[in-house]
Design a protein around this motif. Structure first.
Motif, PDB file in Angstrom:
ATOM      1  N   ALA A   1       0.867  -1.181   0.000  1.00 41.59           N
ATOM      2  CA  ALA A   1       0.000   0.000   0.000  1.00 41.59           C
ATOM      3  C   ALA A   1       0.900   1.227   0.000  1.00 41.59           C
ATOM      4  CB  ALA A   1      -0.910   0.015   1.223  1.00 41.59           C
ATOM      5  N   THR A   2       0.628   2.165  -0.897  1.00 43.56           N
ATOM      6  CA  THR A   2       1.437   3.388  -0.997  1.00 43.56           C
ATOM      7  C   THR A   2       0.798   4.566  -0.273  1.00 43.56           C
ATOM      8  OG1 THR A   2       0.372   3.894  -3.113  1.00 43.56           O
ATOM      9  CG2 THR A   2       2.460   2.685  -3.184  1.00 43.56           C
ATOM     10  N   GLU A   3      -0.315   4.369   0.391  1.00 46.20           N
ATOM     11  CA  GLU A   3      -0.983   5.410   1.168  1.00 46.20           C
ATOM     12  C   GLU A   3      -1.423   4.840   2.511  1.00 46.20           C
ATOM     13  OE1 GLU A   3      -4.250   6.956  -0.977  1.00 46.20           O
ATOM     14  OE2 GLU A   3      -3.052   7.771  -2.635  1.00 46.20           O
ATOM     15  N   GLY A   4      -1.471   5.694   3.523  1.00 45.29           N
ATOM     16  CA  GLY A   4      -1.848   5.249   4.852  1.00 45.29           C
ATOM     17  C   GLY A   4      -3.289   4.793   4.917  1.00 45.29           C
ATOM     18  N   THR A   5      -4.191   5.477   4.221  1.00 44.37           N
ATOM     19  CA  THR A   5      -5.618   5.117   4.269  1.00 44.37           C
ATOM     20  C   THR A   5      -5.847   3.750   3.636  1.00 44.37           C
ATOM     21  OG1 THR A   5      -5.919   6.385   2.219  1.00 44.37           O
ATOM     22  CG2 THR A   5      -6.387   7.508   4.300  1.00 44.37           C
ATOM     23  N   LYS A   6      -5.125   3.472   2.542  1.00 39.75           N
ATOM     24  CA  LYS A   6      -5.262   2.149   1.909  1.00 39.75           C
ATOM     25  C   LYS A   6      -4.733   1.061   2.831  1.00 39.75           C
ATOM     26  CE  LYS A   6      -4.977   3.658  -2.928  1.00 39.75           C
ATOM     27  NZ  LYS A   6      -4.231   3.527  -4.216  1.00 39.75           N
ATOM     28  N   ALA A   7      -3.632   1.344   3.515  1.00 37.91           N
ATOM     29  CA  ALA A   7      -3.066   0.348   4.418  1.00 37.91           C
ATOM     30  C   ALA A   7      -4.052  -0.003   5.528  1.00 37.91           C
ATOM     31  CB  ALA A   7      -1.762   0.883   5.015  1.00 37.91           C
ATOM     32  N   ILE A   8      -4.721   1.022   6.078  1.00 32.46           N
ATOM     33  CA  ILE A   8      -5.700   0.764   7.144  1.00 32.46           C
ATOM     34  C   ILE A   8      -6.877  -0.060   6.600  1.00 32.46           C
ATOM     35  CG2 ILE A   8      -7.303   1.884   8.749  1.00 32.46           C
ATOM     36  CD1 ILE A   8      -5.321   4.243   8.858  1.00 32.46           C
TER      37      ILE A   8
END
Length: 796
Positions: free
Chosen positions: A698-705
């Motif tokens: 995941a290249t973004e924090g929101t996607k990782a969550i």
């Protein structure tokens, strides 16, 4: 007068208040001596008629001249209608004078007193001669009377001579009385019985007539009376002049200091009486005390205070000037100031001279030399001094040594630039480490995957891997210098660091420089940081290279050495015990003697601007001292230079190196990699999948969550970059812990300072990996976290 403690009263008309006269204390005393009754005599009978009129608009100086002209001590002041406005006394005139004028007046009065003393002595001698002449004339008169019958003409002539002599004596006495009455000194004549036979005055409120016929000691305190009586007795006994000094209070209780001369009056060789001439020196002593205080302040001042003539000749040189410039006052007086301080003609000096002569003052900074040749930065303040006529006379200078202040300012500015460099380095470190992370990972992965490739490819891969590691270490060195980060000290063998420095120098230095090593076979171990020591040796080698522009020889040597007590005392920083001495010797141009003592100063460099910061050797000294060692230098111009690094050796053995173990492999665990850099995510995926892991990126924090919320039951561990835009890694870690408190997190960052920030912000992790990380670091750390083979927090 007695009720209000005044010495005079003005008599005015009852109708219009115009003054008619003045009654003084002296008038009342004379009235008492004549036996007059105060209750029956009117004030008009006794008062003095004003000899002239003046107004309040009259200047004090004009009033003073009028009082001197009419020989009066009090002056009535009226308005234009003749109404009384006040009284001016000689004391008022004295108190109104400027201290400087007063000092000048005192000096003038001293001269006048001395002249009058001389005149008085001459007149006393004349009186004595006149007395002797009178006696002779009287004797002649007797002879003449005896022979009157024989020579009447001679008798008449003698009588006429005697009359003329007595008339001259009377005129001389009147002149002497006039002089003594207006003299600014107290004059007394004392007969052998101790009685006062003459007094011009004793105090402004007491008339001289009050003490005539009395003993002088009755008017003085006991201690002063003894001093005066003793002096008078010695004068009558020795016939010599005596000088005494004492203090007495006036009628107001104010103490006055007097200097008194007691002289004998001789008639026919016998002392008939003594004369006392007392001068009030109170104001002079006060002025002298103020001058002494000012002189003491000048002497203790840290600044240099000096005065020079308009021809640049030194005419005053303070103690502060001696301390700052090293020249004594005796050596400086009469010298040219510019030549003394080696100030060569310059636009600054010319501008300073022009300004002080036209505007009366100047302030600025100048470069001056001390007696020993040291250059000082001086903050100088010049003031033009004028004489009484207003003409320029000299220049007063107050110099402050601000050399240390300016040096501190320069160092502070350099420190600010260094801090800016650290801020810049910290800002780009994350990007540099992100760039190096995939390069390091791919280089390591290729060296494993292509281990069966030919030797040339293996060599290229090894060079690539070594270069990436060296670049990573370089970034860490910059951050360490800029931020003061401490190194990791381990038991190590310097042989490996020296060989790396030799290999790197051989590849980058000109071929005209030959590089050799001479290392002891049984070299002891030390405890230190390999990266920092590598930096020290590289700095010394680079300096050696710059000193051999036409080629030469560079020798790196290392040997064991044990300092005993006597040997340790010969070197300032040495302590008894084992050391390893690493010497870097070149055959370059050498270092001049006047420069060798400054080469370790921060920011000092002999290189042209743009080719050196002056931080190399100062950084090397700091690193060596942090290892408990010290550094020395020996050099001869034209014969090369040798630096010796002394590092304390230890008896601890080197860490045991076990046989190379294969990298741990996964068991198809699902790993979530979160990083805003796509190349980093792809490289991490390739490395992990090669060793049997499944990977989500995941290249973004929101996607990782979102991924973790959906697959948290399957995800075994999460790798999170702490520095990401929008939602950073700290926020992502807290969000993941809210979803599943037992989540296993490995934090990634190119800045070591973020590790401490994790604790501050309450984002606990299981391990922390510095970027760029190698394949070994990644697999070993992940294996330890997944299998709980390390404490709750693993640092790599």
């Amino acid at each position: 007068m007695h009720r209000y403690q005044v010495s005079c009263v003005a008599i005015t008309r009852r109708q219009n208040g115009q003054p008619e006269g003045l009654v003084t204390a002296g008038d009342l005393v004379q009235c008492l001596q004549l036996g007059c009754d105060f209750a029956k005599i009117s004030a008009q009978t006794l008062m003095s008629t004003p000899p002239f009129c003046t107004t309040s608009a009259t200047t004090l100086w004009t009033a003073h001249q009028q009082m001197q002209q009419h020989c009066i001590h009090q002056l009535l002041v009226c308005d234009l209608h003749g109404n009384l406005q006040g009284i001016v006394t000689q004391t008022d005139v004295l108190q109104s004078m400027d201290p400087t004028e007063l000092l000048s007046s005192i000096q003038a009065l001293q001269q006048t007193v001395e002249q009058q003393n001389s005149t008085l002595q001459a007149m006393t001698a004349a009186l004595q001669r006149q007395s002797s002449q009178q006696q002779q004339i009287k004797a002649q008169l007797k002879q003449t009377e005896a022979s009157l019958a024989q020579d009447v003409t001679e008798r008449k002539r003698t009588e006429l001579a005697l009359f003329a002599s007595e008339e001259r004596w009377q005129q001389l006495a009147e002149k002497l009385q006039l002089i003594t009455a207006n003299a600014p000194v107290c004059i007394y004549e004392i007969n052998r019985s101790g009685q006062v036979t003459f007094a011009n005055r004793i105090d402004p409120g007491i008339a001289s007539g009050q003490i005539l016929g009395n003993h002088l000691s009755n008017w003085f305190p006991l201690r002063q009376s003894h001093i005066i009586e003793s002096a008078i007795a010695q004068v009558f006994q020795t016939h010599e002049i005596r000088a005494i000094a004492y203090e007495i209070p006036d009628s107001q209780g104010t103490a006055h200091a007097y200097e008194t001369q007691v002289a004998p009056i001789l008639i026919d060789g016998e002392v008939t009486s003594a004369v006392l001439i007392a001068s009030d020196v109170t104001q002079r002593q006060q002025a002298e005390a103020r001058l002494k205080e000012q002189a003491a302040l000048i002497d203790i001042a840290t600044d240099a205070i000096l005065v020079r003539s308009l021809d640049d000749e030194v005419i005053f040189w303070s103690k502060g000037a001696e301390r700052i410039y090293g020249w004594s006052a005796k050596a400086a007086l009469g010298q040219s100031l510019n030549q003394l301080l080696n100030q060569k003609p310059s636009p600054e000096l010319e501008a300073a001279w022009k300004t002080v002569l036209t505007q009366g003052e100047w302030q600025g900074e100048l470069q001056k030399y001390t007696h020993s040749g040291k250059v000082l930065t001086i903050e100088s303040r010049w003031t033009l001094v004028r004489d009484r006529a207003g003409n320029p006379q000299s220049i007063l200078s107050v110099d402050t040594d601000i050399t240390a202040k300016r040096q501190l300012e320069v160092q502070f500015l350099r420190a600010q630039r260094l801090e800016s460099l650290g801020t810049l380095a910290s800002g780009i470190a994350h990007d540099l480490n992100n760039l190096m992370t995939p390069i390091l990972g791919i280089a390591h992965l290729l060296s494993i995957l292509l281990k069966d490739a030919d030797e040339k490819i293996q060599e290229l891969l090894e060079i690539q891997l070594s270069s990436v590691r060296r670049g990573t270490a370089l970034v860490k060195q910059i951050l360490s210098f800029a931020r003061g980060a401490e190194g990791k000290y381990t038991v190590m063998q310097l042989r490996h660091v020296i060989n790396e420095v030799k290999a790197f120098s051989a590849k980058t230095f000109p071929k005209s420089i030959s590089i050799q090593t001479d290392l002891a076979r049984d070299l002891w171990t030390i405890q230190g940081d390999a990266t920092h020591l590598h930096q020290v040796l590289m700095n010394l080698c680079v300096n050696a290279r710059d000193a051999m522009l036409k080629g030469g020889s560079l020798m790196l040597s290392a040997e064991n050495f044990y300092f005993d007590q006597a040997q340790a005392q010969r070197l300032l920083d040495a302590k008894p015990g084992p050391y390893i001495i690493v010497a870097v010797t070149d055959t370059g141009t050498g270092i001049p003697p006047e420069v060798v003592d400054r080469i370790f100063d921060p920011f000092f460099t002999t290189k042209v601007p743009g080719q050196g910061t002056g931080l190399g050797l100062s950084t090397a000294v700091g690193i060596v001292k942090s290892h408990g060692g010290f550094l020395t230098v020996s050099s001869q111009p034209g014969q090369g230079t040798q630096f010796k690094v002394y590092l304390p050796a230890i008896a601890a053995p080197l860490p045991v190196t076990t046989a190379e173990q294969p990298l741990p492999r996964g068991s198809q665990e699902l790993i979530l990699v979160v990083d805003d850099e796509t190349p980093v995510c792809k490289t991490a995926r390739t490395m992990l999948e090669t060793y049997n892991y499944r990977v989500m990126t995941a290249t973004e924090g929101t996607k990782a969550i979102a991924f973790y919320r959906q697959h948290h039951t399957q995800i075994s561990a999460v790798l999170v970059d702490l520095m990401m835009p929008a939602l950073d890694g700290f926020a992502v870690i807290r969000a993941l812990q809210n979803i599943k408190p037992a989540v296993k997190v490995i934090a990634l960052s190119g800045l070591a300072t973020n590790q401490a920030r994790l604790e501050t912000e309450g984002a606990a992790v299981h391990a922390f990996l510095n970027k760029p990380y190698s394949l070994d670091d990644l697999l070993q750390t992940l294996h330890q976290v997944l299998h709980d083979l390390s404490p709750s927090k693993v640092e790599t």
